[in-house]
Design a protein around this motif. Structure first.
Motif, mmCIF file in Angstrom:
data_model
loop_
_atom_site.group_PDB
_atom_site.id
_atom_site.type_symbol
_atom_site.label_atom_id
_atom_site.label_comp_id
_atom_site.label_asym_id
_atom_site.label_seq_id
_atom_site.Cartn_x
_atom_site.Cartn_y
_atom_site.Cartn_z
ATOM 1 N N ALA A 1 0.830 -1.195 0.000
ATOM 2 C CA ALA A 1 0.000 0.000 0.000
ATOM 3 C C ALA A 1 0.869 1.251 0.000
ATOM 4 N N ARG A 2 1.921 1.227 0.806
ATOM 5 C CA ARG A 2 2.810 2.384 0.860
ATOM 6 C C ARG A 2 3.473 2.617 -0.492
ATOM 7 N N ALA A 3 3.957 1.523 -1.080
ATOM 8 C CA ALA A 3 4.704 1.655 -2.334
ATOM 9 C C ALA A 3 3.810 2.121 -3.469
ATOM 10 N N THR A 4 2.535 1.774 -3.446
ATOM 11 C CA THR A 4 1.665 2.218 -4.530
ATOM 12 C C THR A 4 0.970 3.534 -4.187
ATOM 13 N N GLY A 5 1.446 4.212 -3.142
ATOM 14 C CA GLY A 5 1.009 5.582 -2.917
ATOM 15 C C GLY A 5 -0.256 5.748 -2.102
ATOM 16 N N PHE A 6 -0.635 4.722 -1.330
ATOM 17 C CA PHE A 6 -1.759 4.919 -0.413
ATOM 18 C C PHE A 6 -1.265 5.770 0.754
ATOM 19 N N GLY A 7 -2.128 6.640 1.274
ATOM 20 C CA GLY A 7 -1.780 7.342 2.507
ATOM 21 C C GLY A 7 -2.085 6.433 3.676
ATOM 22 N N THR B 1 5.082 12.878 -0.785
ATOM 23 C CA THR B 1 4.686 11.511 -0.457
ATOM 24 C C THR B 1 4.782 10.653 -1.717
ATOM 25 N N PRO B 2 4.815 9.340 -1.548
ATOM 26 C CA PRO B 2 4.844 8.468 -2.726
ATOM 27 C C PRO B 2 3.689 8.786 -3.681
ATOM 28 N N HIS B 3 2.538 9.121 -3.109
ATOM 29 C CA HIS B 3 1.377 9.391 -3.939
ATOM 30 C C HIS B 3 1.631 10.571 -4.876
ATOM 31 N N THR B 4 2.144 11.659 -4.317
ATOM 32 C CA THR B 4 2.414 12.842 -5.139
ATOM 33 C C THR B 4 3.426 12.509 -6.230
ATOM 34 N N ARG B 5 4.473 11.801 -5.849
ATOM 35 C CA ARG B 5 5.502 11.465 -6.839
ATOM 36 C C ARG B 5 4.903 10.659 -7.976
ATOM 37 N N ARG B 6 3.989 9.763 -7.631
ATOM 38 C CA ARG B 6 3.388 8.937 -8.671
ATOM 39 C C ARG B 6 2.506 9.783 -9.578
ATOM 40 N N THR B 7 1.813 10.768 -8.992
ATOM 41 C CA THR B 7 0.981 11.618 -9.835
ATOM 42 C C THR B 7 1.843 12.448 -10.772
ATOM 43 N N VAL B 8 3.019 12.876 -10.281
ATOM 44 C CA VAL B 8 3.890 13.670 -11.151
ATOM 45 C C VAL B 8 4.425 12.785 -12.283
ATOM 46 N N GLY B 9 4.655 11.492 -12.026
ATOM 47 C CA GLY B 9 5.113 10.653 -13.121
ATOM 48 C C GLY B 9 6.200 9.667 -12.769
ATOM 49 N N SER C 1 9.369 -2.783 -7.277
ATOM 50 C CA SER C 1 10.281 -3.147 -6.204
ATOM 51 C C SER C 1 10.967 -4.483 -6.488
ATOM 52 N N ALA C 2 12.127 -4.685 -5.853
ATOM 53 C CA ALA C 2 12.804 -5.981 -5.959
ATOM 54 C C ALA C 2 11.999 -7.043 -5.242
ATOM 55 N N ASP C 3 11.173 -6.585 -4.312
ATOM 56 C CA ASP C 3 10.402 -7.504 -3.492
ATOM 57 C C ASP C 3 9.022 -7.673 -4.100
ATOM 58 N N ARG C 4 8.964 -8.489 -5.137
ATOM 59 C CA ARG C 4 7.731 -8.565 -5.912
ATOM 60 C C ARG C 4 6.565 -9.048 -5.054
ATOM 61 N N ALA C 5 6.838 -10.033 -4.220
ATOM 62 C CA ALA C 5 5.742 -10.672 -3.486
ATOM 63 C C ALA C 5 5.171 -9.787 -2.394
ATOM 64 N N THR C 6 5.959 -8.869 -1.858
ATOM 65 C CA THR C 6 5.406 -8.085 -0.760
ATOM 66 C C THR C 6 5.319 -6.600 -1.044
ATOM 67 N N GLU C 7 5.975 -6.101 -2.088
ATOM 68 C CA GLU C 7 5.901 -4.664 -2.293
ATOM 69 C C GLU C 7 5.316 -4.290 -3.654
ATOM 70 N N SER C 8 5.613 -5.071 -4.682
ATOM 71 C CA SER C 8 5.062 -4.757 -5.996
ATOM 72 C C SER C 8 3.629 -5.207 -6.122
ATOM 73 N N ASP D 1 -7.848 -5.685 -8.079
ATOM 74 C CA ASP D 1 -7.434 -4.792 -7.000
ATOM 75 C C ASP D 1 -5.986 -4.374 -7.183
ATOM 76 N N ASN D 2 -5.136 -5.315 -7.609
ATOM 77 C CA ASN D 2 -3.738 -4.986 -7.823
ATOM 78 C C ASN D 2 -3.560 -4.000 -8.973
ATOM 79 N N ALA D 3 -4.370 -4.173 -9.999
ATOM 80 C CA ALA D 3 -4.168 -3.368 -11.198
ATOM 81 C C ALA D 3 -4.597 -1.920 -11.004
ATOM 82 N N ILE D 4 -5.523 -1.658 -10.073
ATOM 83 C CA ILE D 4 -5.962 -0.275 -9.902
ATOM 84 C C ILE D 4 -5.334 0.400 -8.692
ATOM 85 N N ALA D 5 -4.553 -0.343 -7.919
ATOM 86 C CA ALA D 5 -3.992 0.221 -6.688
ATOM 87 C C ALA D 5 -3.227 1.502 -6.984
#
Lengths: 288, 343, 491
Positions: free
Chosen positions: B221-227, C329-337, C342-349, C358-362
């Motif tokens: 959640a953090r990595a995909t930008g959830f607050g 925040t990560p959110h802002t950075r993602r909106t900017v582009g 992540s290297a940790d596909r199973a827990t972070e990507s 759910d994964n595709a729209i996160a």
């Protein structure tokens, strides 16, 4: 001053025994929320057996046995049936409360306080400076040392911490995490039972259904703060009890009883907060 | 579908079995006790209505707990919200005697809800921003809330001439009115509305989606930008608000005042409801009805027989113990255990 | 005595079926005593299942396993252990909270009279093993504080300490720095020379070719071939593994556009207060794939996490499209582009419990077209996601399936689909092909190259030298937290 120290030491004993048990369980990977239940069960068993046999020691042994049995049952529900430990622990607290009330009501026809005249008190030992303390106090502090030795030096202690921290990895070298967990619940239950015996045969001198007065929950916090290590946990218990003693003495200074009762819980929260402030300082921050 | 159903019935059967054995050992006839419980909870239309009304606070507490469970916070602190919400509602209701009926009910309900939410700020801050352990923190905060409520009553709201600490009885205009059937009060309708909202919130609301993802995997959640912090705090405050509302409903609908022992471990029953119901709306509703039967019959059973009230408490407690048990996968656990043994 | 002439392990017609899936299909082969026997195969080829049977974690549906010519039944890991099988896990079974010594002896401690551990004797045995393996280890360190290769060596030595003569090494080099891999391989050779039997599972053909005596190849659960090392070549092995000739790797074009990401004097400390990245500066342009290499754990992950907003920098500036984002925040950075894999596909990507949808729209769930007025819009979500996953070739039976059911390669495609769907201008990628089979690697590489060709910029972190070589248009190396251009390092 001496009276204060003696009071602290005496009052610490049940909390200390309980949190040692909790820490032991936690080392084996179980957050034991049900400690309160086994204090209660132990207290009742000790009071009744003590009165029946006219022996405080037999009463104490019965308390420990009852606590161990109860906690073992809880461990079996958790490991055998895969129940959530926290919910199950809370359930056992309510269960033992109802059970003890029911037993006292049906067997002795009283509700609330059960005072058996034939029940002896725990033998006391006289110490320099601190005055007389009961033998369970001595035992509790001896157990702090024994547990430190056990966890650090023995193979069983090593297996216990291995199973507790990484059950799957422990399994690859042939350590059964459920078995370790059950073993730890027996020990923890016995310690809680001793704490109960100390209350009903020592500090309070009778059984009542609120005899544990939340000690199981405070103990939970104590071993969290002490990070499951026996000595830090013991010191946390001593510190919390000292604060509470101060608070009860401060009642003379017009602090209402109801607020003073919240004191241990608030001090637990403050201690935990201070602890995180220290780690936070070391860790730096994150965004989001 | 049958698999899911049986995984819910298993714990119920297990709990009943365990409780009956213990009751039998205590010298009571377990079957007779069970029949008595059924009779006093479902024996007459009035009893059924009362059971439904008593289920309302449990439903709300179950929903409140469910919200937190979904977001991965093990919140056992709703007892505190329940108590403080009940106190706030009882006190507010005392000042509403001159208002017209809808407002006289609405204001206390709101007050309870706000009180619950505000109180949840404390553990929310400690857990989300200070990273304290959620179980320990919410447990401790519970006890503080109970003591705080006792003190507030003693100091400010004590009913004149009352021996134990209780507030004055609330005016009749603030009592939740019966709906359609004597004994079935508005609280039941409130709980049904909340269940419907909860179901929609889980499947359609963005916050419902966010709490689910955060509960499953906070790093993702953090990595995909959830607050993450905003979501956790929102979930906890929402849960506290509903917990407070539960207290208010209990005060206005059943107890009609705040008194020591206001909550008969309702917070923990809410926990049980959420777990038995697997955090799903229909499950929570059914589980609440089941537990409400026990809560209601506790008093009745003592009046019509010599079986003490504690017997129902025993059954309640065994429900909590067995709530999270899943009988599926038992064989696998047994095998793990054996392998560990065969050294 | 018969053991000497018999192969140490014989597998006869082993079959294991999960539902409709034949994980192992009639596999027969022999593993000689005192040899290194490698197993190759893509994901889902059946290597893991086969190894689990040797460890006693799974039992064959039919067929038999013979040790020294005698049929054995391996019902549990303890059975396997009694027959001398030791396992070196891909994810180590070293417990980080214990010391290295305690980890070594765990489960087989020398015990005193009161149940206490004779650590003196244990240490003596440990030192003897270390000498035998030609390494020196500080046994009193807590395992969690030691580098991965030390833990790996301890894990191997544990097998020896417990008296195993068959060691199964599952992807032992996946997490090791390059020069430690050399040490690992020579340790393996010296163990073989002492008569131990080693089973070596790896994706890395070079390592397999360097040490193995014989190489068995599995494909889709079947045993395709067993070759002696002398007869094996790179291309031959790939042909056996994939059933086709190796495809040429995709190459990025060299069209470079205007700068999109500028990093200025960025310094990062880790939670323990150690400086991980020091004054890193870089400028990334459209169309570039910037490969950042270096030893594992040299600060690459920290750098990427900091750019993605998951870790706070000590100081420094980050400009994305001329916008300062170092405090965002990560959110802002993602909106900017910014996109981040992540290297940790199973827990972070990915969130493996959540559905593909759910994964595709996160991350974009609270904007149109996915939601309006704080409510999700299921119809438009499912239409969009269905088209998206089709476009990225994610093989699945249902969009509402949990992501954990996908294979490694498909999971990575799903994650890439989400990140690229957001239309980022910079994509941060770490270890994109770890645990992905050859066919999957090709797809992922092509996607990255295509993204760059369409004007995207990529920062790629990888421990695979070959991957950096083929994909990067420019390369930097992190050395002790300092960014150095590749050319300077060589000089």
């Amino acid at each position: 001053m001496n009276a204060f120290l003696q009071g602290c030491l005496l009052q610490t004993t049940p909390l200390l025994l309980t949190s040692l048990g909790g820490a032991f369980c936690r080392t084996a990977g179980l957050v034991n929320v049900g400690l309160d239940a086994f204090i209660l069960v132990g207290a009742l068993a000790a009071e009744v057996t003590g009165a029946a046999t006219h022996s405080a020691l037999l009463g104490t042994a019965a308390g420990a046995l009852a606590g161990a049995l109860g906690c073992f049952l809880m461990g079996s529900v958790i490991t055998g049936l895969g129940a959530n430990p926290i919910v199950t622990g809370l359930g056992f607290n309510l269960f033992s409360h109802a059970l003890c009330r029911l037993l006292v009501k049906t067997a002795f026809g009283v509700s609330g306080l059960l005072l058996l005249a034939s029940c002896p008190k725990l033998p006391a030992v006289s110490l320099p400076v601190l005055g007389s303390v009961d033998i369970l106090t001595l035992l509790a502090w001896a157990l702090v040392l024994v547990m430190t030795w056990f966890l650090d030096r023995t193979w069983l202690g090593l297996h216990l911490s291995a199973a507790g921290s990484e059950p799957a990895m422990a399994r690859t070298v042939g350590i059964s995490a459920p078995r370790m967990l059950l073993f730890s619940t027996v020990v923890a239950g016995a310690l809680c039972g001793l704490a109960g015996a100390d209350l009903s045969l020592g500090i309070v001198g009778a059984f009542s259904d609120d005899i544990s007065s939340g000690r199981g929950y405070v103990a939970l916090a104590a071993f969290y703060i002490g990070r499951n290590r026996p000595l830090p946990t013991a010191l946390t218990c001593l510190f919390l009890t000292a604060l509470e003693e101060l608070a009860t003495r401060a009642q003379v200074l017009n602090i209402p009883v109801s607020l003073a009762q919240a004191f241990p819980y608030i001090s637990v929260l403050v201690l935990m907060l201070l602890q995180t402030l220290r780690t936070r300082h070391r860790h730096g921050g994150t965004l989001s | 579908m049958t698999g899911r159903l049986s995984s819910h019935l298993g714990p119920i059967a297990g709990a009943l079995l365990a409780a009956m054995v213990v009751i039998g050992l205590c010298g009571f006839n377990p079957f007779e006790s069970l029949i008595l419980i059924f009779r006093s909870a479902l024996g007459s239309p009035a009893a059924i209505a009362q059971t439904c009304s008593s289920a309302a606070p449990l439903v709300l507490l179950g929903l409140a707990t469910g919200i937190c469970f979904r977001s991965g916070v093990f919140n056992v602190g709703l007892e505190g919200c329940f108590v403080l919400g009940g106190l706030a509602a009882a006190v507010t209701a005392g000042h509403c005697s001159t208002l017209p009926a809808p407002l006289a009910i609405l204001f206390p309900l709101l007050a309870g809800s706000v009180a619950g939410s505000l109180w949840m700020l404390v553990p929310a801050w400690l857990v989300v921003f200070r990273n304290l352990d959620d179980v320990v923190t919410t447990l401790m905060v519970n006890f503080v809330a109970l003591d705080l409520a006792a003190w507030l009553v003693e100091r400010f709201f004590l009913a004149p001439g009352s021996a134990n600490s209780a507030t004055a009885m609330i005016p009749a205009v603030t009592h939740l009115p019966d709906v359609g059937f004597p004994g079935l009060n508005l609280s039941f309708i409130i709980s049904i509305i909340c269940v419907a909202f909860y179901a929609a919130w889980c499947s359609r609301g963005t916050l419902g989606y966010e709490t689910r993802i955060v509960g499953w995997n906070r790093r993702f959640a953090r990595a995909t930008g959830f607050g993450v912090r905003r979501i956790l705090v929102s979930a906890m405050l929402l849960s506290g608000g509903i917990g407070g509302l539960a207290g208010a409903v209990h005060a206005l609908g059943t107890v009609h005042q705040y008194v020591t022992g206001f909550s008969a471990e309702y917070g923990f029953l809410g926990l049980t409801v959420a777990i038995l119901g697997d955090n799903r709306a229909p499950g929570i509703f059914l589980a609440s009805l089941l537990l409400a039967m026990l809560v209601v019959s506790g008093i009745g059973i003592q009046l019509i027989s010599d079986v003490p009230e504690e017997v129902t408490r025993l059954i309640e407690a065994s429900f909590i113990i067995f709530a999270s048990v899943r009988f599926t996968g038992f064989g696998r656990r047994l095998r793990n255990w054996r392998e560990g043994n065969a050294r | 005595m018969t053991g000497l002439s018999q192969p140490r392990i014989t597998l006869r017609n082993i079959t294991r079926v999960f539902g409709s899936h034949r994980a192992n299909d009639d596999i027969s082969l022999e593993i000689e005593r005192g040899s290194i026997h490698a197993f190759l195969g893509g994901n889902g080829a059946g290597k893991t299942t086969l190894m689990k049977m040797l460890q006693g974690l799974e039992q064959p549906d039919s067929g038999e396993i013979l040790f020294d010519g005698a049929s054995v039944s391996l019902g549990s890991p303890q059975d396997a252990f009694r027959h001398g099988v030791g396992m070196v896990q891909q994810e180590f079974s070293i417990i980080p909270q214990l010391t290295l010594l305690d980890n070594l002896i765990l489960g087989a401690e020398p015990r005193g009279r009161w149940g206490q551990i004779d650590r003196q004797k244990a240490l003596h045995d440990a030192e003897r093993l270390a000498v035998l393996a030609g390494v020196s280890i500080d046994w009193s360190l807590q395992a969690g504080d030691t580098p991965l290769h030390v833990r790996q060596i301890v894990e191997i030595l544990r097998g020896l300490y417990r008296g195993s003569d068959i060691l199964i090494l599952d992807e032992p080099s996946a997490v090791l720095p390059r020069e430690q891999v050399q040490n690992l391989l020579s340790l393996m050779c010296s163990l073989r020379d002492r008569g131990h039997t080693l089973i070596f599972i790896s994706h890395k053909l070079d390592e397999v070719l360097a040490v193995s005596d014989r190489i068995s190849i599995l494909r889709e659960g079947r045993h395709v071939a067993t070759l002696p090392r002398e007869g094996a070549t790179h291309d031959l092995l790939i042909r056996h593994m994939t059933g086709e000739a190796p495809r040429p790797a995709p190459r990025p074009c060299e069209k470079i556009g205007s700068p999109v990401l500028e990093v200025d004097a960025l310094s990062i400390r880790d939670p323990r207060g150690v400086m991980r990245v020091r004054d890193a500066s870089l400028r990334l342009c459209e169309g570039e794939i910037l490969g950042i290499g270096g030893l594992p754990d040299a600060g690459q992950i920290e750098l990427l996490e900091c750019l993605a907003g998951l870790r706070l920098q000590e100081r420094g500036r980050i400009l994305l499209k001329n916008q300062p984002i170092e405090r965002s925040t990560p959110h802002t950075r993602r909106t900017v582009g910014l996109g981040y894999l992540s290297a940790d596909r199973a827990t972070e990507s990915l969130c493996l419990q959540a559905s593909l949808q759910d994964n595709a729209i996160a991350g974009r769930h609270n904007v149109m077209p996915f939601s309006r007025w704080q409510m999700l819009r299921p119809a438009s979500i499912s239409a969009h996601v269905h088209a998206l996953l089709d476009r990225f070739g994610v093989r699945r039976s249902d969009d509402l399936l949990a992501a954990g059911h996908l294979s490694g390669g498909n999971q990575q495609r799903l994650a890439m689909a989400r990140e690229l769907d957001a239309g980022p201008c910079v994509l941060l990628v770490a270890q994109p092909t770890r645990g992905v089979d050859l066919a999957g690697i090709h797809v992922i590489h092509s996607l990255l190259v295509k993204f760059a060709e369409e004007g995207g910029a990529v920062i790629l972190i990888s421990e695979e030298e070959a991957e950096l070589q083929t994909l990067s248009t420019r390369r930097l190396t992190l050395h002790d937290g300092i960014l150095v251009p590749e050319a300077e390092l060589a000089a």
